[in-house]
Design a protein around this motif. Structure first.
Motif, PDB file in Angstrom:
ATOM      1  N   ILE A   5      -7.316  -7.349  10.282  1.00 49.21           N
ATOM      2  CA  ILE A   5      -7.176  -6.470  11.447  1.00 49.21           C
ATOM      3  C   ILE A   5      -5.806  -6.652  12.098  1.00 49.21           C
ATOM      4  O   ILE A   5      -5.144  -5.696  12.465  1.00 49.21           O
ATOM      5  N   ARG A   6      -5.424  -7.902  12.232  1.00 47.57           N
ATOM      6  CA  ARG A   6      -4.119  -8.173  12.842  1.00 47.57           C
ATOM      7  C   ARG A   6      -3.004  -7.492  12.058  1.00 47.57           C
ATOM      8  O   ARG A   6      -2.085  -6.911  12.625  1.00 47.57           O
TER       9      ARG A   6
ATOM     10  N   LEU B  66     -12.201 -15.242  10.313  1.00 52.21           N
ATOM     11  CA  LEU B  66     -10.759 -15.430  10.222  1.00 52.21           C
ATOM     12  C   LEU B  66     -10.157 -14.436   9.244  1.00 52.21           C
ATOM     13  O   LEU B  66      -9.109 -13.843   9.514  1.00 52.21           O
TER      14      LEU B  66
ATOM     15  N   LEU C  56     -10.343 -10.943  10.818  1.00 55.49           N
ATOM     16  CA  LEU C  56      -9.421 -10.840  11.940  1.00 55.49           C
ATOM     17  C   LEU C  56      -7.980 -10.823  11.465  1.00 55.49           C
ATOM     18  O   LEU C  56      -7.127 -10.111  12.021  1.00 55.49           O
ATOM     19  N   GLY C  57      -7.708 -11.589  10.410  1.00 54.69           N
ATOM     20  CA  GLY C  57      -6.363 -11.580   9.846  1.00 54.69           C
ATOM     21  C   GLY C  57      -6.017 -10.197   9.325  1.00 54.69           C
ATOM     22  O   GLY C  57      -4.911  -9.692   9.558  1.00 54.69           O
TER      23      GLY C  57
ATOM     24  N   LEU D 220      -3.076  -3.768  12.661  1.00 54.08           N
ATOM     25  CA  LEU D 220      -2.548  -3.477  13.989  1.00 54.08           C
ATOM     26  C   LEU D 220      -1.031  -3.538  13.990  1.00 54.08           C
ATOM     27  O   LEU D 220      -0.355  -2.647  14.513  1.00 54.08           O
ATOM     28  N   ALA D 221      -0.492  -4.589  13.389  1.00 55.56           N
ATOM     29  CA  ALA D 221       0.956  -4.753  13.343  1.00 55.56           C
ATOM     30  C   ALA D 221       1.597  -3.578  12.613  1.00 55.56           C
ATOM     31  O   ALA D 221       2.622  -3.037  13.048  1.00 55.56           O
TER      32      ALA D 221
ATOM     33  N   LYS E 226       0.370  -0.541  12.275  1.00 55.99           N
ATOM     34  CA  LYS E 226       0.255   0.667  13.088  1.00 55.99           C
ATOM     35  C   LYS E 226       1.304   0.670  14.202  1.00 55.99           C
ATOM     36  O   LYS E 226       1.931   1.696  14.483  1.00 55.99           O
ATOM     37  N   LEU E 227       1.474  -0.482  14.820  1.00 57.85           N
ATOM     38  CA  LEU E 227       2.469  -0.573  15.877  1.00 57.85           C
ATOM     39  C   LEU E 227       3.867  -0.293  15.328  1.00 57.85           C
ATOM     40  O   LEU E 227       4.639   0.495  15.898  1.00 57.85           O
TER      41      LEU E 227
END
Lengths: 131, 131
Positions: free
Chosen positions: B103-104, B97, B100-101, B107-108, B110-111
């Motif tokens: 990473i999330r 968790l 993954l948190g 990702l956000a 980078k987007l």
DNA sequence: CCTTGCCTTGACGTTGGCGTCAACGTCTAG
DNA sequence: CTAGACGTTGACGCCAACGTCAAGGCAAGG
């Protein structure tokens, strides 16, 4: 530079680099003796792949980024396809987080229940037959 | 009951049931013609395996639970080994968790950055050369 | 007798991302 | 000349949990 140097400078094994080439992610020139020859752009490509892998993209999902870079853009995420992958992965991450959070809760509950059965609460004992 | 019925009653394929047997998780009696013969205890075993799989345990990790049940306990998690697996999986889930948190978040970010470059904020433009 | 449906074992395929040989060519230093 | 460090292709191995044939045995109904 040759494959060994690229491997050293990126921390990726030569095996992985050849694999990337197999997958069409990396296109190496060949020198006269058949050795693969790489330049700085390839170095950047490998770095891009590495970065994306650490944020959970599969090799296949890095393809749009690689193609974006090869088509002349400065960054791999300057293209619509790459943005779309970002969006998808973000959704996937959220879904996974939700699922994993639920699982974590169930696990905690199961553990608590098992412990309760194993050593019942000494203050609030349910029903112990007293002879 | 035979393998087909057990499969129907559990929702597990016959292939999976044979696989469990290969792995030593399920021990079927055989009737005269060589067919596998199961009883209600086996049904419970399969249910236990299913439940544990849905909370993220591998087949190998369900083994302590199965052995616990076979040794006569009412539930699969009445044994120390099973409890230990619960603990480990809970830690794994927490670690996952956290990762993954992170990473999330990346990702956000980078987007967001990519979108910002693609269509720069119309109110706070950084530096556009004005001829 | 024949079909249909259930059962058997055995063996290979799948997914991702390489690791790990094997067997061989190439280049350089001593 | 040779050892050693690098390079080449090819092919199998790994992990999990089965899926998917293949080739056949067994039982019951028409």
């Amino acid at each position: 530079m040759r494959i060994g140097e690229l491997a050293q400078r990126t921390g990726v094994t030569t095996r992985a680099l050849r694999f990337y080439e197999d997958q069409g992610l990396l296109a190496a020139r060949r020198s006269a003796n058949g050795y693969r020859e790489y330049d700085e752009d390839d170095l950047q490509l490998v770095h891009e792949i590495q970065t994306l892998q650490t944020v959970g993209l599969t090799l296949e999902e890095t393809r749009p980024f690689v193609e974006c870079l090869r088509s002349g853009h400065e960054t791999g995420d300057s293209c619509a396809n790459s943005i779309e992958v970002y969006r998808r992965k973000l959704e996937e991450a959220d879904a996974l987080l939700a699922r994993l959070g639920g699982i974590r809760g169930e696990l905690a509950a199961k553990l608590a229940a098992a412990l309760a059965r194993q050593a019942p609460d000494p203050c609030v004992v349910p029903e112990s037959p007293r002879p």
